[in-house]
Design an enzyme around this catalytic site. Structure first.
Site, short mmCIF file in Angstrom:
data_model
loop_
_atom_site.label_atom_id
_atom_site.label_comp_id
_atom_site.label_asym_id
_atom_site.label_seq_id
_atom_site.Cartn_x
_atom_site.Cartn_y
_atom_site.Cartn_z
N ASP A 1 45.84 47.73 29.08
CA ASP A 1 44.49 47.18 29.15
C ASP A 1 43.57 47.99 28.26
O ASP A 1 42.79 48.84 28.71
CB ASP A 1 44.00 47.18 30.60
N LYS B 1 52.24 44.20 29.92
CA LYS B 1 51.18 43.31 30.39
C LYS B 1 49.97 43.46 29.48
O LYS B 1 49.43 44.55 29.30
CB LYS B 1 50.77 43.63 31.83
N ASP C 1 48.18 38.21 30.87
CA ASP C 1 47.38 38.18 32.09
C ASP C 1 45.95 37.77 31.77
O ASP C 1 45.04 38.60 31.69
CB ASP C 1 47.41 39.57 32.74
N LYS D 1 44.33 35.15 33.48
CA LYS D 1 43.68 34.64 34.70
C LYS D 1 42.83 33.40 34.41
O LYS D 1 41.64 33.34 34.71
CB LYS D 1 42.82 35.73 35.34
N LEU D 2 43.45 32.40 33.82
CA LEU D 2 42.74 31.18 33.44
C LEU D 2 42.15 30.49 34.67
O LEU D 2 42.80 30.36 35.71
CB LEU D 2 43.68 30.24 32.70
N HIS D 3 40.92 30.02 34.53
CA HIS D 3 40.22 29.38 35.66
C HIS D 3 39.14 28.46 35.11
O HIS D 3 38.10 28.91 34.64
CB HIS D 3 39.59 30.46 36.54
N ASP D 4 39.43 27.16 35.13
CA ASP D 4 38.48 26.17 34.60
C ASP D 4 38.91 24.82 35.14
O ASP D 4 39.79 24.73 36.00
CB ASP D 4 38.49 26.20 33.06
N ILE D 5 38.33 23.75 34.64
CA ILE D 5 38.75 22.43 35.08
C ILE D 5 40.19 22.19 34.60
O ILE D 5 40.64 22.79 33.63
CB ILE D 5 37.80 21.32 34.56
N ASN E 1 41.92 19.98 32.91
CA ASN E 1 42.20 19.61 31.53
C ASN E 1 42.01 20.79 30.58
O ASN E 1 42.82 21.01 29.67
CB ASN E 1 41.30 18.45 31.10
N THR F 1 42.86 42.90 43.33
CA THR F 1 43.05 44.11 44.13
C THR F 1 41.83 45.01 44.13
O THR F 1 41.79 46.03 44.83
CB THR F 1 44.29 44.89 43.65
N ARG G 1 50.20 52.44 42.74
CA ARG G 1 49.94 53.83 42.38
C ARG G 1 51.01 54.73 42.97
O ARG G 1 51.39 54.56 44.13
CB ARG G 1 48.56 54.29 42.92
N ARG H 1 47.14 52.79 34.51
CA ARG H 1 46.65 54.14 34.27
C ARG H 1 47.59 55.28 34.64
O ARG H 1 47.63 56.29 33.92
CB ARG H 1 45.29 54.31 34.96
#
Length: 224
Positions: free
Chosen positions: A10, A32, A59, A61-65, A67, A115, A175, A205
């Site tokens: 990340d 990742k 990663d 995290k797709l979030h929409d309508i 289509n 998390t 962890r 990390r």
């Protein structure tokens, strides 16, 4: 045996991501790549990281309508990610369309509850009940939508697996026993997560910020 640890790279720094991947590649099972990395480098950056020959967990995290998510998944399909995330809270239709749009070899998994959140955070957004209840609800919705599995904390993975024996369970917020939690609120050790039913572990990390990332990855692997 292939490691079930995916290292979370990340960072928006491509050179740093490559340097860490080069050091840990023989002691992790995959890479990742999240929003920080993708926002900085896009598909070209993902292709660069694919040169290490490890499975790529995208990663986003797709979030929409429905289509829009389906079209986004289609646009990502050429990368052939091993794992791709969508938010389970996007609903059944969105998840169904995401799974239909993805390559068959890509595992599409639904993020249930970050998390970094706890029950108090849920209540603040109007969700009643415990974190456990929310994860179980969304896990069932993801299963009904035809997804391959879910992302959940180690605290909920046992219940999710009991309800979905053939599901694929991604557990972040992992962890080592002596590690710092950082901004994660619901953490478990790698061994605890696997014993509870995790399919893969996402660890960032404790590996990426270690003085010797390879040694850190090997030490974690020795506990599994």
């Amino acid at each position: 045996m292939t490691s079930r640890v995916y290292v979370a790279l990340d960072t928006p720094d491509l050179a740093r991501a490559q340097a860490i991947a080069a050091r840990v590649r023989h002691h992790v099972g995959g890479l990742k790549l999240g929003l920080e990395f993708f926002a900085a480098h896009g598909q070209a950056g993902v292709r660069e990281m694919a040169h290490f020959g490890l499975p790529i967990f995208l990663d986003l995290k797709l979030h929409d309508i429905p289509n829009t998510v389906a079209k986004a998944v289609q646009a990502l399909a050429q990368l052939e990610p091993a794992i791709l995330t969508v938010h389970a809270a996007g609903g059944r239709a969105m998840m169904e369309d995401a799974r239909a749009a993805a390559p068959r070899a890509t595992k599409v998994v639904g993020v249930t509850m970050l998390t970094s959140l706890d029950a108090q955070d849920l209540a603040a957004t109007g969700v009643t009940g415990s974190a456990h209840d929310q994860v179980v609800r969304l896990a069932e919705l993801a299963r009904e939508a035809g997804l391959d599995g879910i992302v959940c904390s180690g605290a909920e993975v046992a219940a999710a697996k009991a309800a979905w024996p053939k599901g694929f369970f991604v557990v972040p917020g992992v962890r080592p026993a002596a590690g710092k939690s950082g901004d994660q609120k619901r953490v478990v050790t790698p061994r605890e997560a696997l014993d509870a039913g995790a399919s893969i572990l996402v660890i960032g990390r404790p590996i990426t910020q270690a003085e010797d990332p390879d040694a850190a990855a090997r030490a974690i692997g020795a506990t599994l």
